[in-house]
Motif scaffolding. Structure first.
Motif, PDB file in Angstrom:
ATOM      1  N   ASP A  17     -12.469  -3.306  -2.372  1.00 18.34           N
ATOM      2  CA  ASP A  17     -12.260  -2.613  -1.105  1.00 18.34           C
ATOM      3  C   ASP A  17     -11.645  -3.606  -0.134  1.00 18.34           C
ATOM      4  N   LYS A  19     -10.094   5.922 -10.600  1.00 22.97           N
ATOM      5  CA  LYS A  19     -11.028   5.814  -9.479  1.00 22.97           C
ATOM      6  C   LYS A  19     -12.416   5.366  -9.919  1.00 22.97           C
ATOM      7  N   GLU A  25      -5.404   4.573  -0.859  1.00 20.00           N
ATOM      8  CA  GLU A  25      -5.143   3.289  -0.205  1.00 20.00           C
ATOM      9  C   GLU A  25      -6.417   2.505   0.106  1.00 20.00           C
ATOM     10  N   ASP A  26      -7.551   2.965  -0.387  1.00 21.47           N
ATOM     11  CA  ASP A  26      -8.816   2.331  -0.029  1.00 21.47           C
ATOM     12  C   ASP A  26      -9.119   1.078  -0.827  1.00 21.47           C
ATOM     13  N   TYR A  27      -8.448   0.860  -1.942  1.00 24.98           N
ATOM     14  CA  TYR A  27      -8.808  -0.266  -2.792  1.00 24.98           C
ATOM     15  C   TYR A  27      -7.616  -0.733  -3.625  1.00 24.98           C
ATOM     16  N   SER A  80       0.845  -1.190   0.000  1.00 27.49           N
ATOM     17  CA  SER A  80       0.000   0.000   0.000  1.00 27.49           C
ATOM     18  C   SER A  80       0.883   1.244   0.000  1.00 27.49           C
ATOM     19  N   LYS A  93     -10.933  -3.242   2.941  1.00 25.77           N
ATOM     20  CA  LYS A  93     -11.461  -3.175   4.306  1.00 25.77           C
ATOM     21  C   LYS A  93     -12.709  -4.040   4.465  1.00 25.77           C
TER      22      LYS A  93
END
Length: 257
Positions: free
Chosen positions: A106, A150, A90-92, A34, A108
């Motif tokens: 994702d 994105k 850094e979300d995906y 990441s 998370k």
């Protein structure tokens, strides 16, 4: 910080000693850190009676590494992952698949956020622009495609007459660099010229080819621009890495429109 064979290993750059190994039950296809270097992601093949997985380890939690227990394990059932890179933030992560899909996951939640079906065959490479806003994909379907990194909004397509193994975006010019060529298994039966192993430059906006660089006598497998945009490197099936400096005519060139 990483070394990959069939298994994934985290190593120390100071001592070059292996800190720990995270064993995988099938070949590891891609890996990456990441942006903060806190999360390690790698993908495994659908092979040896094992499904394809996208695995995430938080390197701040030593127990995850020691016990080989990723905090997130995403099973991919429809088509195995061939390439993986971290997204704009850094979300995906962004994955390129055997069937030509490009997906956003994702890490998370484990949720698949977006899927693009623009390509018709295996995704060979994924790269981001310097500012991480654009995504370029290279495919066996003989095209490279440009997306908003994105939203996955399709922007441009660069068409060739050969499988595209790698694609890169210039950090200083509106240029796209593509490489590929005839399938490696068929190389010994053809001349280098007929194998079409040149690196090819396209205009990012107008999608037209503006130049070629010869040299390799096998399919180009990987391409990268230097961060300053003043040179690029190419690695090919012929066993060579070629480093190219751009001369003044490259900087003076203006596309006529």
């Amino acid at each position: 910080w990483y070394q990959r064979r069939v298994r994934e290993a985290v190593v120390s750059t100071q001592s070059t000693g292996i800190l720990h190994k995270m064993a995988a039950k099938s070949p590891v296809r891609s890996c990456g850190y990441s942006l903060t270097n806190d999360i390690l992601c790698f993908t495994t093949d659908k092979a040896m009676s094992q499904p394809c997985f996208i695995k995430f380890y938080d390197l701040r939690d030593k127990d995850q590494v020691i016990t080989n227990s990723p905090f997130r394990d995403i099973q991919v059932d429809d088509s195995k992952v061939n390439r993986m890179i971290w997204g704009t933030v850094e979300d995906y992560v962004i994955t390129g698949h055997e069937n030509g899909q490009i997906c956003q996951y994702d890490w998370k939640s484990g949720e698949r956020l977006r899927v693009d079906h623009s390509h018709e065959s295996l995704i060979k490479d994924l790269q981001l622009s310097k500012d991480r806003t654009m995504l370029i994909s290279a495919s066996k379907d003989t095209t490279a495609k440009l997306f908003d990194a994105k939203t996955f909004h399709f922007l441009k397509s660069y068409k060739t007459d050969r499988p595209v193994n790698s694609a890169a975006i210039s950090p200083i010019k509106h240029h796209i660099l593509l490489g590929g060529g005839q399938e490696a298994m068929e190389v010994t039966t053809s001349h280098a010229k007929s194998g079409k192993f040149e690196a090819r430059f396209f205009h990012l906006i107008f999608e037209e080819e503006i130049g070629r660089v010869k040299g390799h006598f096998g399919p180009i497998n990987t391409l990268a621009f230097h961060p300053n945009g003043k040179q690029y490197s190419s690695g090919a099936e012929d066993g060579y890495v070629r480093i190219h400096d751009f001369d003044q005519s490259y900087y003076d060139f203006e596309y006529d429109f």
